[in-house]
Design a protein around this motif. Structure first.
Motif, mmCIF file in Angstrom:
data_model
loop_
_atom_site.group_PDB
_atom_site.id
_atom_site.type_symbol
_atom_site.label_atom_id
_atom_site.label_comp_id
_atom_site.label_asym_id
_atom_site.label_seq_id
_atom_site.Cartn_x
_atom_site.Cartn_y
_atom_site.Cartn_z
ATOM 1 N N GLY A 1 3.090 13.138 2.716
ATOM 2 C CA GLY A 1 3.965 13.247 1.554
ATOM 3 C C GLY A 1 5.397 13.523 1.963
ATOM 4 O O GLY A 1 5.696 13.820 3.119
ATOM 5 N N GLY A 2 6.284 13.404 1.009
ATOM 6 C CA GLY A 2 7.687 13.664 1.286
ATOM 7 C C GLY A 2 8.546 13.136 0.166
ATOM 8 O O GLY A 2 8.054 12.796 -0.916
ATOM 9 N N GLU A 3 9.842 13.060 0.437
ATOM 10 C CA GLU A 3 10.791 12.566 -0.562
ATOM 11 C C GLU A 3 11.380 11.249 -0.094
ATOM 12 O O GLU A 3 11.819 11.125 1.051
ATOM 13 C CB GLU A 3 11.904 13.585 -0.808
ATOM 14 N N VAL A 4 11.357 10.274 -0.991
ATOM 15 C CA VAL A 4 11.937 8.965 -0.700
ATOM 16 C C VAL A 4 12.763 8.519 -1.903
ATOM 17 O O VAL A 4 12.608 9.053 -3.007
ATOM 18 C CB VAL A 4 10.856 7.900 -0.413
ATOM 19 N N HIS A 5 13.611 7.538 -1.678
ATOM 20 C CA HIS A 5 14.355 6.947 -2.783
ATOM 21 C C HIS A 5 13.534 5.841 -3.435
ATOM 22 O O HIS A 5 12.631 5.260 -2.808
ATOM 23 C CB HIS A 5 15.685 6.376 -2.282
ATOM 24 N N ALA A 6 13.832 5.577 -4.674
ATOM 25 C CA ALA A 6 13.156 4.499 -5.390
ATOM 26 C C ALA A 6 13.245 3.204 -4.584
ATOM 27 O O ALA A 6 14.298 2.892 -4.019
ATOM 28 C CB ALA A 6 13.769 4.314 -6.762
ATOM 29 N N GLY A 7 12.124 2.500 -4.538
ATOM 30 C CA GLY A 7 12.048 1.281 -3.752
ATOM 31 C C GLY A 7 11.526 1.490 -2.351
ATOM 32 O O GLY A 7 11.196 0.527 -1.654
ATOM 33 N N GLY A 8 11.427 2.734 -1.943
ATOM 34 C CA GLY A 8 10.953 3.048 -0.610
ATOM 35 C C GLY A 8 9.439 3.032 -0.495
ATOM 36 O O GLY A 8 8.726 2.744 -1.463
ATOM 37 N N SER A 9 8.949 3.357 0.698
ATOM 38 C CA SER A 9 7.519 3.338 0.988
ATOM 39 C C SER A 9 7.089 4.640 1.651
ATOM 40 O O SER A 9 7.883 5.314 2.308
ATOM 41 C CB SER A 9 7.192 2.176 1.937
ATOM 42 N N LEU A 10 5.829 4.944 1.460
ATOM 43 C CA LEU A 10 5.203 6.077 2.141
ATOM 44 C C LEU A 10 3.764 5.712 2.442
ATOM 45 O O LEU A 10 3.138 4.948 1.692
ATOM 46 C CB LEU A 10 5.209 7.329 1.267
ATOM 47 N N ARG A 11 3.228 6.288 3.504
ATOM 48 C CA ARG A 11 1.808 6.143 3.795
ATOM 49 C C ARG A 11 1.189 7.533 3.853
ATOM 50 O O ARG A 11 1.570 8.356 4.689
ATOM 51 C CB ARG A 11 1.563 5.406 5.104
ATOM 52 N N LEU A 12 0.251 7.769 2.959
ATOM 53 C CA LEU A 12 -0.502 9.013 2.971
ATOM 54 C C LEU A 12 -1.777 8.829 3.773
ATOM 55 O O LEU A 12 -2.358 7.742 3.791
ATOM 56 C CB LEU A 12 -0.857 9.434 1.548
ATOM 57 N N SER A 13 -2.206 9.888 4.407
ATOM 58 C CA SER A 13 -3.482 9.871 5.106
ATOM 59 C C SER A 13 -4.275 11.111 4.716
ATOM 60 O O SER A 13 -3.705 12.130 4.322
ATOM 61 C CB SER A 13 -3.292 9.807 6.619
ATOM 62 N N CYS A 14 -5.573 10.985 4.839
ATOM 63 C CA CYS A 14 -6.472 12.086 4.503
ATOM 64 C C CYS A 14 -7.608 12.085 5.529
ATOM 65 O O CYS A 14 -8.325 11.090 5.660
ATOM 66 C CB CYS A 14 -7.012 11.907 3.099
ATOM 67 N N ILE A 15 -7.740 13.189 6.218
ATOM 68 C CA ILE A 15 -8.767 13.315 7.252
ATOM 69 C C ILE A 15 -9.893 14.197 6.733
ATOM 70 O O ILE A 15 -9.651 15.308 6.258
ATOM 71 C CB ILE A 15 -8.173 13.909 8.534
ATOM 72 N N GLY A 16 -11.113 13.696 6.840
ATOM 73 C CA GLY A 16 -12.276 14.458 6.425
ATOM 74 C C GLY A 16 -12.945 15.122 7.612
ATOM 75 O O GLY A 16 -12.965 14.575 8.715
ATOM 76 N N ASP A 17 -13.497 16.285 7.363
ATOM 77 C CA ASP A 17 -14.176 17.021 8.437
ATOM 78 C C ASP A 17 -15.296 17.851 7.826
ATOM 79 O O ASP A 17 -15.189 18.347 6.699
ATOM 80 C CB ASP A 17 -13.180 17.933 9.154
ATOM 81 N N GLY A 18 -16.377 17.979 8.578
ATOM 82 C CA GLY A 18 -17.458 18.846 8.138
ATOM 83 C C GLY A 18 -18.459 18.223 7.187
ATOM 84 O O GLY A 18 -19.303 18.929 6.627
ATOM 85 N N PHE A 19 -18.369 16.901 7.014
ATOM 86 C CA PHE A 19 -19.352 16.186 6.186
ATOM 87 C C PHE A 19 -19.386 14.734 6.677
ATOM 88 O O PHE A 19 -18.468 14.292 7.358
ATOM 89 C CB PHE A 19 -18.978 16.261 4.701
ATOM 90 N N PRO A 20 -20.454 14.004 6.336
ATOM 91 C CA PRO A 20 -20.584 12.618 6.837
ATOM 92 C C PRO A 20 -19.649 11.662 6.113
ATOM 93 O O PRO A 20 -20.032 10.960 5.172
ATOM 94 C CB PRO A 20 -22.049 12.289 6.576
ATOM 95 N N PHE A 21 -18.417 11.606 6.558
ATOM 96 C CA PHE A 21 -17.352 10.872 5.895
ATOM 97 C C PHE A 21 -17.753 9.438 5.557
ATOM 98 O O PHE A 21 -17.474 8.944 4.466
ATOM 99 C CB PHE A 21 -16.117 10.877 6.805
ATOM 100 N N ARG A 22 -18.420 8.770 6.481
ATOM 101 C CA ARG A 22 -18.663 7.339 6.331
ATOM 102 C C ARG A 22 -19.610 6.987 5.193
ATOM 103 O O ARG A 22 -19.705 5.821 4.813
ATOM 104 C CB ARG A 22 -19.169 6.738 7.623
ATOM 105 N N ILE A 23 -20.328 7.950 4.633
ATOM 106 C CA ILE A 23 -21.236 7.633 3.520
ATOM 107 C C ILE A 23 -20.660 8.052 2.177
ATOM 108 O O ILE A 23 -21.327 7.928 1.144
ATOM 109 C CB ILE A 23 -22.641 8.239 3.713
ATOM 110 N N TYR A 24 -19.429 8.530 2.186
ATOM 111 C CA TYR A 24 -18.773 8.946 0.955
ATOM 112 C C TYR A 24 -17.763 7.892 0.503
ATOM 113 O O TYR A 24 -17.008 7.353 1.323
ATOM 114 C CB TYR A 24 -18.034 10.273 1.145
ATOM 115 N N ALA A 25 -17.757 7.628 -0.801
ATOM 116 C CA ALA A 25 -16.651 6.882 -1.371
ATOM 117 C C ALA A 25 -15.431 7.802 -1.383
ATOM 118 O O ALA A 25 -15.569 9.024 -1.498
ATOM 119 C CB ALA A 25 -16.979 6.435 -2.790
ATOM 120 N N MET A 26 -14.258 7.211 -1.274
ATOM 121 C CA MET A 26 -13.030 7.994 -1.218
ATOM 122 C C MET A 26 -12.062 7.545 -2.301
ATOM 123 O O MET A 26 -11.987 6.351 -2.630
ATOM 124 C CB MET A 26 -12.367 7.842 0.156
ATOM 125 N N GLN A 27 -11.342 8.481 -2.829
ATOM 126 C CA GLN A 27 -10.368 8.179 -3.881
ATOM 127 C C GLN A 27 -9.071 8.940 -3.620
ATOM 128 O O GLN A 27 -9.092 10.012 -3.004
ATOM 129 C CB GLN A 27 -10.925 8.582 -5.257
#
Length: 120
Positions: free
Chosen positions: A9-35
């Protein structure tokens, strides 16, 4: 202890881009749907994008279609949200959510969120 940790996350100007990431730990990530969900100040939380456990099926809110892309890397236990052409109305706290429903039993986890601010 299952957990999700958002980054990017962060601050950008209109028209800009960002890439969010989310790391899972402590559960079987690959069998979960993600939102990805977001909550703007004074508004209800809404789902922005969803991806199934294998990554073959994605869904977007109308507000995200054509601008946001959700994808995942099960080897890295990570789901991403790439956001292009950001608008001030995209300003919100963005949350990662993992969910699995098996035999009528729901198992889900939320991250603590990462703030995205889009300046006009």
């Amino acid at each position: 202890q299952p957990q999700l940790a958002e980054h990017g996350g962060g601050e950008v100007h209109a028209g800009g881009s960002l890439r969010l990431s989310c790391i899972g730990d402590g559960f079987p990530f690959r069998i979960y749907a993600m939102q990805w969900h977001r909550q703007a100040p004074g508004k209800e939380r809404e789902m922005v994008a969803a991806i199934n456990n294998g990554g073959s099926d994605v869904t977007y809110a109308d507000s995200a279609k054509g601008r946001f892309t959700i994808f995942r890397d099960n080897e890295q236990n990570t789901v991403y949200l790439h956001m292009n052409n950001l608008k001030p109305e995209d300003t919100a706290m963005y949350y990662c959510y993992a969910v699995k429903i098996a035999q009528g039993v729901r198992s889900d986890y939320w991250g603590e969120g990462t703030m995205v601010t889009v300046a006009s």
